[in-house]
Design a protein around this motif. Sequence first.
Motif, short mmCIF file in Angstrom:
data_model
loop_
_atom_site.label_atom_id
_atom_site.label_comp_id
_atom_site.label_asym_id
_atom_site.label_seq_id
_atom_site.Cartn_x
_atom_site.Cartn_y
_atom_site.Cartn_z
N GLU A 1 0.84 -1.19 0.00
CA GLU A 1 0.00 0.00 0.00
C GLU A 1 0.88 1.25 0.00
OE1 GLU A 1 -3.21 0.49 2.61
OE2 GLU A 1 -3.94 -1.58 2.42
N ILE A 2 0.50 2.20 -0.83
CA ILE A 2 1.26 3.46 -0.94
C ILE A 2 0.34 4.60 -0.52
CG2 ILE A 2 2.48 5.01 -2.50
CD1 ILE A 2 3.21 2.56 -4.18
N ASP A 3 0.74 5.31 0.51
CA ASP A 3 -0.05 6.44 1.00
C ASP A 3 0.25 7.66 0.14
OD1 ASP A 3 -1.33 8.44 2.37
OD2 ASP A 3 -0.58 7.88 4.35
N ILE A 4 -0.48 7.78 -0.96
CA ILE A 4 -0.21 8.86 -1.91
C ILE A 4 -0.49 10.23 -1.31
CG2 ILE A 4 -2.50 8.73 -2.95
CD1 ILE A 4 0.87 9.50 -4.71
N ASP A 5 -1.47 10.31 -0.39
CA ASP A 5 -1.74 11.60 0.24
C ASP A 5 -0.54 12.07 1.06
OD1 ASP A 5 -4.28 11.78 -0.86
OD2 ASP A 5 -5.23 10.73 0.82
N HIS A 6 0.11 11.13 1.74
CA HIS A 6 1.31 11.47 2.51
C HIS A 6 2.42 11.95 1.58
CE1 HIS A 6 4.51 11.36 5.44
NE2 HIS A 6 5.15 10.43 4.76
N LEU A 7 2.62 11.22 0.48
CA LEU A 7 3.69 11.57 -0.46
C LEU A 7 3.42 12.92 -1.12
CD1 LEU A 7 4.30 8.10 -2.15
CD2 LEU A 7 5.56 9.14 -0.25
N ARG A 8 2.15 13.23 -1.37
CA ARG A 8 1.82 14.50 -2.00
C ARG A 8 2.08 15.68 -1.05
NH1 ARG A 8 -0.72 14.89 -6.71
NH2 ARG A 8 -1.87 16.75 -6.11
N GLY A 9 2.33 15.38 0.21
CA GLY A 9 2.72 16.43 1.14
C GLY A 9 4.07 17.02 0.82
N TRP A 10 4.84 16.36 -0.05
CA TRP A 10 6.14 16.89 -0.47
C TRP A 10 6.01 17.95 -1.58
CZ3 TRP A 10 6.51 13.22 2.95
CH2 TRP A 10 7.71 13.01 3.63
N ILE A 11 4.83 18.05 -2.19
CA ILE A 11 4.63 19.06 -3.24
C ILE A 11 4.89 20.45 -2.65
CG2 ILE A 11 2.94 20.14 -4.77
CD1 ILE A 11 1.62 17.41 -5.08
N GLY A 12 5.68 21.21 -3.36
CA GLY A 12 6.03 22.56 -2.90
C GLY A 12 7.38 22.63 -2.22
N ARG A 13 7.99 21.49 -1.89
CA ARG A 13 9.31 21.53 -1.27
C ARG A 13 10.33 22.09 -2.27
NH1 ARG A 13 10.72 17.24 3.39
NH2 ARG A 13 8.67 17.16 4.37
N GLU A 14 11.26 22.86 -1.75
CA GLU A 14 12.25 23.52 -2.60
C GLU A 14 13.67 23.13 -2.19
OE1 GLU A 14 11.90 27.70 -3.00
OE2 GLU A 14 9.71 27.69 -3.23
N GLN A 15 14.55 23.22 -3.16
CA GLN A 15 15.97 23.01 -2.93
C GLN A 15 16.73 23.95 -3.84
OE1 GLN A 15 17.93 19.24 -4.35
NE2 GLN A 15 18.19 18.89 -2.16
N LYS A 16 17.78 24.58 -3.33
CA LYS A 16 18.55 25.53 -4.12
C LYS A 16 20.03 25.26 -3.94
CE LYS A 16 18.86 30.54 -5.02
NZ LYS A 16 18.38 31.87 -4.59
#
Length: 278
Positions: A2-17
């Motif tokens: 089982e893959i908790d896609i809602d949890h993984l979508r919590g990474w949307i918006g993360r930034e790295q520079k």
Amino acid sequence: MEIDIDHLRGWIGREQKDSEHLDPTLVRQFNATFDRDSGTEIGDVAPLLIHFCLAQPTVPTMKLGEDGHPARGGFLPPVPLPRRMWAGGAIQFFGPIRIGETVTRRSVITDVTLKQGRTGPLCFVTVDHDVTSNGLKVLTERQDIVYRGASPTGTTTTAPAPAAIGEQHRTVTPTAPLLFRYSALTFNGHRIHYDKPYATGVEGYPGLIVHGPMQATQLCQYAADLHGKPPRYFRFRSLSPIFDDADFTLNASTDGAGLKLWTARTGGPVAMEAQAEW
């Protein structure tokens, strides 16, 4: 699984520079890897797609996973699927990177989706990159990453049709030194590209895998060589792997005002398809 896609979508918006100074030594190493020539003095235009080698994450060795990739759950989401590949991308060029400039890449996770593939679940992560050189915008890039189960990519019950040969084509021999050098240039620890016992014994491939971004670099440079100048747009998509056990070809055919491009191992199917537009 089982893959908790809602949890993984919590990474949307993360930034790295990250930023890196482009010095002549890296350009000489890049040209040596691809057997190409270009200017290597301060102020000269850098080779196309050298930004793949710049401002890469520098994760400590102790924090790498068994496969050589950084452990998950940092910038990228902790997708619980064991295999990770660069599935494709799209680049828009606005200007050249020049040697001696400081290149900065700002990366943002813009989407995480779950799909059901033929061999099981596939999780796609989209990362958008904005790249500047000495503060000037030089390109934007969409990067598509796919996570999948442990069965080798490209396993099929029927043999796919061999790829056509392009109007223009060039043969490449994927030697172990070529793959190792590109891994070093991009600070890529993924063992499938340089550790044959791991690639064959653990991940089940018939040999070392030719990097997706390396194929994209070769196709983009080939397009620029044929057209006489760099493209304005370049997009690519990986369809099947290429291994180090046979030569492969870079292919190009006219497609309107642009070029349709693809790679394929000798006698094999299309591995990567691309489009260049001016």
